[in-house]
Enzyme design. Structure first.
Site, PDB file in Angstrom:
ATOM      1  N   LYS A 167       7.361  -3.253   8.673  1.00 28.10           N
ATOM      2  CA  LYS A 167       7.642  -3.126   7.255  1.00 28.10           C
ATOM      3  C   LYS A 167       9.030  -2.509   7.051  1.00 28.10           C
ATOM      4  O   LYS A 167       9.383  -1.534   7.724  1.00 28.10           O
ATOM      5  CB  LYS A 167       6.556  -2.233   6.642  1.00 28.10           C
TER       6      LYS A 167
ATOM      7  N   SER B  51       1.073  -2.657  -0.240  1.00 27.30           N
ATOM      8  CA  SER B  51       2.473  -3.039  -0.224  1.00 27.30           C
ATOM      9  C   SER B  51       2.950  -3.595   1.116  1.00 27.30           C
ATOM     10  O   SER B  51       4.080  -4.056   1.237  1.00 27.30           O
ATOM     11  CB  SER B  51       3.326  -1.818  -0.588  1.00 27.30           C
TER      12      SER B  51
ATOM     13  N   SER C  26      -2.477   0.395   1.088  1.00 26.25           N
ATOM     14  CA  SER C  26      -1.452  -0.598   1.401  1.00 26.25           C
ATOM     15  C   SER C  26      -1.482  -1.139   2.820  1.00 26.25           C
ATOM     16  O   SER C  26      -0.720  -2.046   3.150  1.00 26.25           O
ATOM     17  CB  SER C  26      -0.056  -0.023   1.119  1.00 26.25           C
TER      18      SER C  26
END
Length: 469
Positions: free
Chosen positions: A81, A156, A180
């Site tokens: 990420k 996310s 997330s």
């Protein structure tokens, strides 16, 4: 051959390199071929570091040939990420504000994976500043679910989920402040671990909410998750909140299979209230599987989880607004409408509300642990349904955005407030081919128990054997 390679688990791939059955270059080339096919379908990567990864892979292969000692992840391609800082490299955090920002230090989580020999194929898509549960990103394009490109990945950690599910990499780091990691894992058919708050260092990764942020991986198999957390966990002088408690052998726990006589608590109130029928049927079948493994299923009455969620929202909103206060004043136009609106809502909170939410936290944790007395872990859904469509959740900054976000995170956000370990385990697929998972919740620093239960379940329900096409 590449099709066989990409279906290997992370641990299997590392062992194949270590034993000379496969080269790291072959693993990397298989991943790059898969990326070439699936990146246009998923928009998982923001930046691909192909040349750098191939160079590192060839170095691993040369080291193995000369008999050098290899780390437990040597030669295995991962990607992460785009909020984990690497010195000298750009880290956008999914935002326009940090589009060309370069980090000066490397995050502890990445450094520990590097030390274990892992390769880094690049930076993965994410919700802007990790502040969104759907996978929409209005700056870099929305991530798409590999099982159905019209569906959300969840957020996310959107790119992380898409990349791992599509077999582009063997594992990826996400982050979890309100679900997330666990929620994208549910929507994309993955194992997603949110360790105990403080179990893994957060040094030099983008903060959203200091009281809630947690570092963890998304993988296809339970033992792969166990190894990654085991390698990252532990004290860190750069993060005073990182615990110095000894790290258990999570990999051994995931492989033990010894679950007979354990107890799983099932709180129906709140967690099952809005669960759709196909998901409920699949989770009931999962409970039957645990029962066949010798696990005793017991009922549990949870404390007021709506109150827990409300307190979590106060912490998240207040801390995020404080972190972004300067940019909100000086560069508000660079935020997407939804993220700016959510951050501005946090500015309206009072200090009293924030302090009360912090003060009540220990009482809420005590109440939850009391409710699970006698049980080894808690079994609950991750979300009320499989992945919704990108279109129906594309609410941007409209008034209904808050309701959509609350619906998607309703069953995960309370657990961050409780600071307990929780993981998503794939349960199977509903009609239409969309994956569904369940959530295991444990006591603080008892990740080993969750891996023990999840590993045993996976031997009976190996969802990882099915891949998106």
């Amino acid at each position: 051959m590449s099709g066989d390679i990409i279906n290997l688990g992370l641990v299997e791939a590392a062992q194949a390199v270590a034993r000379g059955r496969l080269t790291s270059q072959a693993l990397t080339e298989a991943c790059l071929a898969r990326i070439a096919e699936w990146q246009p379908k998923t928009n998982a990567f923001l930046k691909l570091e192909a040349d750098r990864a191939l160079k590192a892979a060839r170095a691993v292969d040369r080291a193995r040939k000369r008999g050098a000692k290899l780390g437990p992840l040597a030669g295995v391609p991962l990607a992460h990420k785009d909020m984990y800082y690497r010195a000298g490299q750009e880290t956008s955090c999914g935002s326009a504000i940090r589009r060309h920002w370069k980090a000066t230090e490397t995050s502890t989580a990445l450094a520990r994976l590097d030390a274990a020999g892992a390769l880094d194929l690049g930076r993965l898509n994410m919700a802007e500043f990790a502040f969104g549960p759907t996978g929409h990103n209005y700056h870099y394009g929305h991530a798409r679910n590999p099982w159905n490109s019209d569906r959300i990945t969840g957020g996310s950690s959107s790119g992380s989920a898409a990349a791992v599910a599509a077999r582009m990499v063997f594992g990826a780091l996400g982050s979890d402040t309100g679900g997330s990691i666990r929620q994208p894992a549910h929507y994309c058919g993955l194992v997603g671990m949110t360790p105990t708050w403080g179990r893994v260092s957060r040094a030099n990764c983008m903060p959203l909410s200091y009281s809630l942020d947690t570092v963890g991986p998304l993988t296809r198999r339970v033992e792969d998750s166990a190894l990654l957390v085991q390698l990252m966990a532990g004290a860190d002088p750069r993060d005073p909140t990182a615990s110095d408690r000894p790290v258990d052998d999570y990999l051994k726990a995931a492989r033990s299979g010894a679950v007979r006589g354990l107890k799983l608590a099932v709180p129906r109130r709140f967690f099952w209230d809005k669960l759709n029928k196909p998901s409920a049927q699949l989770l009931e079948q999962a409970l039957k599987t645990f029962a066949k493994l010798g696990v005793k299923i017991v009922e549990m009455t949870p404390p007021d989880m709506d109150a827990v969620t409300a307190a979590a929202n106060v912490l998240l909103s207040g801390e995020a607004a404080a972190l972004h206060g300067n940019w909100l004043r000086t560069r508000p136009q660079l935020y997407s409408d939804q993220v700016r609106a959510r951050l501005e809502n946090g500015l309206a909170l009072s200090a009293v509300d924030y302090i009360d939410s912090q003060r009540w936290r220990s009482e809420a944790v005590a109440a939850f642990l009391k409710a699970m007395t006698g049980a080894d872990a808690v079994f609950v859904p991750v979300a009320d349904r499989p992945a919704p469509t990108i279109e129906e959740t594309d609410v941007a900054g409209r008034p209904e955005a808050g309701k959509v976000i609350a619906t998607l995170t309703r069953l995960t956000r309370p657990i961050n407030y409780l600071a307990l370990p929780a993981m998503t385990v794939p349960a199977g697929f509903v009609r239409g081919g969309l994956p569904v998972g369940f959530q295991l919740i444990g006591r603080a620093f008892d990740e080993a128990m969750l891996y023990r239960l999840a590993g045993a379940f996976e031997t009976k329900v190996p969802v990882y054997e099915t891949m998106p096409r």
